[in-house]
Design an enzyme around this catalytic site. Structure first.
Site, mmCIF file in Angstrom:
data_model
loop_
_atom_site.group_PDB
_atom_site.id
_atom_site.type_symbol
_atom_site.label_atom_id
_atom_site.label_comp_id
_atom_site.label_asym_id
_atom_site.label_seq_id
_atom_site.Cartn_x
_atom_site.Cartn_y
_atom_site.Cartn_z
ATOM 1 N N SER A 34 28.706 39.505 32.044
ATOM 2 C CA SER A 34 30.693 40.632 32.779
ATOM 3 C C SER A 34 31.380 39.429 31.941
ATOM 4 O O SER A 34 32.769 40.429 32.187
ATOM 5 C CB SER A 34 30.332 40.184 34.076
ATOM 6 O OG SER A 34 30.285 39.136 34.292
ATOM 7 N N THR A 84 32.956 38.345 37.140
ATOM 8 C CA THR A 84 34.499 37.292 36.152
ATOM 9 C C THR A 84 34.461 36.293 36.216
ATOM 10 O O THR A 84 33.944 34.943 37.398
ATOM 11 C CB THR A 84 35.790 37.859 37.083
ATOM 12 O OG1 THR A 84 35.555 39.495 36.955
ATOM 13 C CG2 THR A 84 36.736 37.947 36.541
ATOM 14 N N THR A 90 37.072 38.985 31.896
ATOM 15 C CA THR A 90 36.384 40.108 32.066
ATOM 16 C C THR A 90 35.887 41.033 31.417
ATOM 17 O O THR A 90 37.126 41.489 30.589
ATOM 18 C CB THR A 90 36.173 39.971 33.891
ATOM 19 O OG1 THR A 90 35.091 40.436 34.118
ATOM 20 C CG2 THR A 90 37.164 41.289 33.692
ATOM 21 N N ARG A 132 39.517 52.206 31.193
ATOM 22 C CA ARG A 132 39.533 52.053 33.005
ATOM 23 C C ARG A 132 39.598 50.302 32.870
ATOM 24 O O ARG A 132 39.490 49.125 32.151
ATOM 25 C CB ARG A 132 38.398 51.682 33.760
ATOM 26 C CG ARG A 132 38.597 51.118 35.018
ATOM 27 C CD ARG A 132 37.980 49.622 34.985
ATOM 28 N NE ARG A 132 37.558 49.060 36.634
ATOM 29 C CZ ARG A 132 37.320 47.919 36.594
ATOM 30 N NH1 ARG A 132 36.948 46.970 36.071
ATOM 31 N NH2 ARG A 132 37.466 47.226 38.422
ATOM 32 N N THR A 181 37.130 37.061 41.850
ATOM 33 C CA THR A 181 36.487 38.049 41.527
ATOM 34 C C THR A 181 36.345 39.131 41.858
ATOM 35 O O THR A 181 36.014 39.345 43.465
ATOM 36 C CB THR A 181 35.681 36.645 40.995
ATOM 37 O OG1 THR A 181 34.043 37.577 40.693
ATOM 38 C CG2 THR A 181 34.431 36.623 42.368
ATOM 39 N N GLY A 182 35.409 40.269 41.702
ATOM 40 C CA GLY A 182 34.841 41.622 42.347
ATOM 41 C C GLY A 182 34.847 42.803 41.476
ATOM 42 O O GLY A 182 35.788 42.634 40.923
#
Ligand code: GLY
Length: 323
Positions: free
Chosen positions: A83, A185, A203, A213, A236-237
């Site tokens: 990732s 990330t 990331t 994106r 993160t997420g």
């Protein structure tokens, strides 16, 4: 404005900041760092090797800004970390597109987004910060800047990531669901022995995302924010949730108004819970304040972080809103 009015205004801001529901307040250990002690905090289990690399710098009295860059570079260059950087999960068309940002103790910041073919986007972001009057370079402009400055063009799509993408492409189901297993990330915060704070965040973004994106990680204030007078935060997420709430900036501002690092992380998660559709999505925040207290909080269980201090590096499970 009179002194009394100032007092009332400040009191109102502080009580608003501290209005974290009692049910959410938790007793997460928030070890305070002794003056002059270095301290590193980073997201997920790949934070362990990142912290080790960062510690080699701050542990020896080096600067936090050099430590955060060195730390996350390790993860960017690890093809097994799917990732971030090399080996990152591509977009739906098979392109590995990277986002990263960095911020130092003076408030200076650098960022790249939608960058392809460069293994260490954090070092390009550092160069944007150090050598240009700008904060963010995007796409082909970021790539040209990198190549002009000696970075090497590389294929970042490893055989493993390509195989996984080709398997995904059979059905190409596009439903961005992020949970603790499929998105990680790296955000890394450091305090050096001088008490100065810096942060880095990098990331490959949401797996099989739409071409073009960009997530929260390169957005100063969303994926990362550092204010050396107050503290630092990273996220993160699912980036869209942090972008809509400017989460890392919010965490630092809440600390400025008197919230602890833990309360600030919890309140930033609660803004998402109250306003946005968070079902099946993960967000995790990490924060440190100027006194060396830390906070960590996530929407979903499963978020962990690596804490390194006193030469000890450990992986800790964060508390979460959903149990
Ligand atoms: N948090 C990284 C991303 O959403 O791209």
């Amino acid at each position: 404005m009179s002194t009394r009015r100032n007092f009332l205004k400040n009191s109102a801001i502080i009580s608003a900041a501290l209005s974290v529901p009692a049910s959410l307040k938790c007793n997460t250990a928030s070890p305070q760092t002794a003056k002059g002690e270095a301290f590193i905090l980073s997201t997920w289990n790949h934070g362990i090797p990142a912290n080790e690399a960062a510690w080699k710098i701050v542990g020896e009295g080096g600067k936090a800004i050099d430590a955060v860059e060195a730390g996350v570079r390790v993860v960017e260059s690890d093809p097994k970390s799917t990732s971030v950087g090399l080996g990152g999960v591509p977009d739906r068309d098979g392109n590995v597109t990277l986002d990263a940002c960095i911020m130092d103790e003076t408030g200076n910041a650098g960022s790249v987004c939608f960058l392809q073919h460069i293994e260490n986007p954090i070092s390009v972001a550092r160069k944007v910060m150090d050598d240009t009057p700008h904060v963010m370079l995007a796409g082909d402009g970021a790539l040209k800047f990198a190549l002009d400055n000696g970075f090497v063009k590389k294929n970042l799509l490893t055989a493993e990531s390509k195989k996984a993408w080709q398997e995904w492409a059979v059905k190409s189901k596009y439903k961005p669901i992020i949970n603790s297993e499929n998105h990680d990330t790296i955000g890394l915060l450091a305090m050096d022995k001088n008490g100065d704070l810096s942060g880095a965040c990098t990331t490959s973004g949401l797996g099989y995302k739409m071409y073009g994106r960009v997530g929260d990680s390169p957005i100063i204030g969303a994926g990362l924010f550092v204010d050396n007078e107050v503290g630092a935060a990273t996220a993160t997420g699912m980036g869209e949730l942090m972008m809509k709430t400017l989460g890392s900036f919010l965490v630092v501002e809440l600390m400025r108004q008197g919230a602890t690092a833990q309360q600030a992380c919890e309140e930033a998660v609660m803004r998402i819970i109250k306003k946005l559709d968070y079902k099946d999505l993960q967000v995790g925040y990490l924060a440190i304040d100027k006194a060396g207290n830390m906070g960590a909080y996530a929407i979903q269980p499963g978020f962990n972080y690596a804490l390194m201090k006193g030469g000890k590096n450990e992986l800790i499970d964060a508390v979460s809103y959903l149990k």
